[in-house]
Design a protein around this motif. Sequence first.
Motif, PDB file in Angstrom:
ATOM      1  N   ASN A 156       0.826  -1.214   0.000  1.00 48.98           N
ATOM      2  CA  ASN A 156       0.000   0.000   0.000  1.00 48.98           C
ATOM      3  C   ASN A 156       0.859   1.261   0.000  1.00 48.98           C
ATOM      4  OD1 ASN A 156      -2.613  -1.228   0.122  1.00 48.98           O
ATOM      5  ND2 ASN A 156      -2.133  -1.808   2.215  1.00 48.98           N
ATOM      6  N   GLU A 173      -4.255   0.134   5.141  1.00 45.60           N
ATOM      7  CA  GLU A 173      -5.570   0.044   4.505  1.00 45.60           C
ATOM      8  C   GLU A 173      -6.715  -0.235   5.465  1.00 45.60           C
ATOM      9  OE1 GLU A 173      -6.322  -4.329   2.718  1.00 45.60           O
ATOM     10  OE2 GLU A 173      -4.686  -3.249   1.755  1.00 45.60           O
ATOM     11  N   ASN A 174      -6.408  -0.746   6.662  1.00 44.77           N
ATOM     12  CA  ASN A 174      -7.462  -1.097   7.610  1.00 44.77           C
ATOM     13  C   ASN A 174      -7.033  -0.670   9.010  1.00 44.77           C
ATOM     14  OD1 ASN A 174      -8.585  -2.989   9.751  1.00 44.77           O
ATOM     15  ND2 ASN A 174      -9.925  -3.456   8.015  1.00 44.77           N
ATOM     16  N   TYR A 200     -13.609   5.961   6.733  1.00 43.15           N
ATOM     17  CA  TYR A 200     -12.267   6.128   6.161  1.00 43.15           C
ATOM     18  C   TYR A 200     -11.325   5.115   6.819  1.00 43.15           C
ATOM     19  CZ  TYR A 200     -14.507  10.606   5.158  1.00 43.15           C
ATOM     20  OH  TYR A 200     -15.385  11.579   4.763  1.00 43.15           O
ATOM     21  N   PRO A 201     -11.419   3.832   6.437  1.00 47.64           N
ATOM     22  CA  PRO A 201     -10.628   2.803   7.117  1.00 47.64           C
ATOM     23  C   PRO A 201      -9.120   2.905   6.870  1.00 47.64           C
ATOM     24  CG  PRO A 201     -11.810   1.864   5.256  1.00 47.64           C
ATOM     25  CD  PRO A 201     -12.299   3.269   5.420  1.00 47.64           C
ATOM     26  N   ALA A 202      -8.731   3.513   5.777  1.00 45.37           N
ATOM     27  CA  ALA A 202      -7.310   3.651   5.457  1.00 45.37           C
ATOM     28  C   ALA A 202      -6.792   4.996   5.953  1.00 45.37           C
ATOM     29  CB  ALA A 202      -7.103   3.545   3.947  1.00 45.37           C
ATOM     30  N   LEU A 215      -6.266   1.577  -3.535  1.00 46.31           N
ATOM     31  CA  LEU A 215      -7.314   1.383  -2.529  1.00 46.31           C
ATOM     32  C   LEU A 215      -8.669   1.095  -3.174  1.00 46.31           C
ATOM     33  CD1 LEU A 215      -6.338   4.158   0.045  1.00 46.31           C
ATOM     34  CD2 LEU A 215      -5.894   1.690   0.198  1.00 46.31           C
ATOM     35  N   LYS A 271      -9.147  -2.402  -4.093  1.00 48.56           N
ATOM     36  CA  LYS A 271      -9.404  -3.232  -2.919  1.00 48.56           C
ATOM     37  C   LYS A 271     -10.767  -2.935  -2.295  1.00 48.56           C
ATOM     38  CE  LYS A 271      -4.539  -3.640  -1.787  1.00 48.56           C
ATOM     39  NZ  LYS A 271      -3.579  -3.689  -0.698  1.00 48.56           N
ATOM     40  N   LYS A 272     -11.524  -2.043  -2.937  1.00 44.75           N
ATOM     41  CA  LYS A 272     -12.869  -1.666  -2.479  1.00 44.75           C
ATOM     42  C   LYS A 272     -12.848  -0.991  -1.105  1.00 44.75           C
ATOM     43  CE  LYS A 272     -15.183  -4.254  -5.761  1.00 44.75           C
ATOM     44  NZ  LYS A 272     -14.447  -3.900  -6.935  1.00 44.75           N
ATOM     45  N   ILE A 273     -11.817  -0.195  -0.860  1.00 48.93           N
ATOM     46  CA  ILE A 273     -11.701   0.560   0.389  1.00 48.93           C
ATOM     47  C   ILE A 273     -12.466   1.869   0.207  1.00 48.93           C
ATOM     48  CG2 ILE A 273     -10.065   1.654   1.964  1.00 48.93           C
ATOM     49  CD1 ILE A 273      -8.509  -0.894   1.698  1.00 48.93           C
ATOM     50  N   SER A 274     -13.308   2.209   1.175  1.00 42.54           N
ATOM     51  CA  SER A 274     -14.249   3.319   1.006  1.00 42.54           C
ATOM     52  C   SER A 274     -13.662   4.710   1.186  1.00 42.54           C
ATOM     53  CB  SER A 274     -15.412   3.145   1.981  1.00 42.54           C
ATOM     54  OG  SER A 274     -14.932   3.150   3.323  1.00 42.54           O
TER      55      SER A 274
END
Length: 185
Positions: free
Chosen positions: A51, A70-71, A112-114, A141, A144-147
């Motif tokens: 990442n 990312e998480n 915003y998990p990342a 991101l 990876k489907k990160i919001s």
Amino acid sequence: MVEIKRYEEKYKEDVRFVCCNSEGPCTWSEKKQYIILTTFCDYFIEKEGNNCFVAVDENDKAVGYILCAENYDNFKKVFRKEYVTRFKKYDLAGRAVAVFSTFIQARLRKKYPAHMHIDILPEYQRMGLGHKLVDALCENLKEKKISGVCLTMYAGNEKGGNFYKKYGFTLLKTIFSTAIFALEL
């Protein structure tokens, strides 16, 4: 010519150098450098290199970077177990900076998990590299489907704040001297 590449282990020392010298030649004590590197650099390149992206010059030397977890929940668990403990028990300043750095993102982790950090050496700033680095990260991101992604920065950094606003980040709030920006993906 500067190129954006995915982080590789061979860039580790370059990235650490950029981390300490992005505001000009480093004048920090060894202890402060250790705190900054442990808190804002090492976890990302050691645990989430997939990442992270670097801006490299014609000699394949990293002159800038964007680092990301990312998480948040995974980050916090590993960071507190493996990185906060790198500070000796009596090093309250180091531990405090490291632990405090994880609090702000906690409230934002659902939307915003990342969270990210970006730095570029002064002589390579204002060349569009920041925009290219954020583009690379956001594309990564999104795949990876990160919001969303957030970041914190010193609230007095007007140049940085203007960059994030121009890119499309929203200033969510300022706590003490820390500005919190976020971007939905």
